[in-house]
Design an enzyme around this catalytic site. Structure first.
Site, short mmCIF file in Angstrom:
data_model
loop_
_atom_site.label_atom_id
_atom_site.label_comp_id
_atom_site.label_asym_id
_atom_site.label_seq_id
_atom_site.Cartn_x
_atom_site.Cartn_y
_atom_site.Cartn_z
N SER A 228 0.91 -1.21 -0.10
CA SER A 228 -0.09 -0.05 -0.03
C SER A 228 0.89 1.06 0.16
O SER A 228 2.24 1.32 0.51
CB SER A 228 -0.87 -0.29 1.23
N TYR B 110 -1.59 -0.29 10.40
CA TYR B 110 -1.71 -0.89 9.11
C TYR B 110 -0.14 -0.26 8.33
O TYR B 110 0.28 -0.98 7.51
CB TYR B 110 -3.15 -0.27 8.12
#
Length: 272
Positions: free
Chosen positions: A142, A155
């Site tokens: 990501s 995350y």
């Protein structure tokens, strides 16, 4: 075009989102696909649909990537069925949405177990087969692995860790023939925000962003499969993501402000 005819592709988190779309894309190009996810019933049904539509072979395996034994079993079952692994897509992942000051630390551990350790376990047990096939090892990361995002401490940390692992592994294998690729979508329309963990580790159950303006999982999957075919080093898939990574290298304080402004516009924002 049968780019991957008779190749074997293992995909974690294959029951929805990017993993689901990757399975369809690889199958459409002739690959046999090993599908892994925690929920076996929809996975098995999906595998049967792929076989009927594309005339390829599939194997569906129940797997929680946070458990080392499940990952070991996944790879062993894939090799029993197909004898080889040509591509491993480490896609299984979860997100979170909570400020660190409010967070139960078990949430961070859960995210690291799935997003980081899941990649480690699957990669470790598949390594011999991938080296033998001179195949491709892919981590679906990501932009949060390049740039820390507010409300996503766990995350971002897990994706930073994945990025460092994959980069190290790429250098270790510069002369072995193993292809190592990091795929970093921008915001993608999927259920990852609906299943994101809140302060106590429960799924929040709704998205905090406008999904309609995001990349589709199918668009992401096509770029990933093309990237594997071309043996790309990394993929940053949106202009917003490319700009964020570039600017973060040279003007990180400016990017801090822009990221704050962006996340302050979320539905029920955590920062104001």
């Amino acid at each position: 075009m049968k780019d991957f005819k008779n190749k074997t592709v293992v995909i974690t988190g294959a029951s929805s989102g990017i993993g689901y779309a990757c399975a369809s894309e690889f199958a459409s190009r002739g690959a046999n696909v090993v599908l892994a996810a925690r929920n076996y019933e929809p996975l098995s049904k999906f595998g049967a649909e792929l076989e009927q539509q594309y005339h390829i072979k599939t194997k569906s395996i129940q797997c929680d990537v946070s458990k080392e034994e499940d990952c070991k079993n996944l790879i062993e079952q894939a090799l029993l069925e197909f004898s080889t692994i040509d591509v491993l897509i480490n896609n299984a992942g979860i997100s979170m949405r909570a400020l660190f000051k409010d967070l139960d630390l078990t949430v961070l551990k859960t995210l690291m177990d799935v997003n980081f350790w899941g990649t480690i376990y699957c990669s470790k047990y598949a390594m011999s087969a991938l080296l033998a096939s001179k195949g491709s090892l892919v981590g679906v990361s990501s932009i949060a692995g390049y740039r820390g995002l507010p409300g996503r401490t766990g995350y971002s940390a897990s994706k930073f860790a994945m990025n460092g692992f994959m980069e190290s592994l790429r250098v270790e294998n510069l002369k072995t023939g193993l292809h190592v690729m990091l795929a970093c979508p921008g915001f993608t329309a999927s259920n990852i925000r609906n299943t994101a963990l809140d302060t106590s580790g429960k799924q929040q159950g709704e998205t905090s962003m406008d999904e309609g303006k995001m990349m589709t999982a199918e668009e992401v999957a096509k770029q990933i499969v093309d990237g594997v075919l071309k043996r790309k080093r990394s993929l940053i898939m949106t202009s917003q993501g490319k700009l964020a990574v570039f600017m973060n290298k040279f003007f990180p304080s400016w990017v801090d402000i822009q990221v704050f402004k962006l996340f302050a516009k979320e539905k029920n924002p955590l920062i104001k």
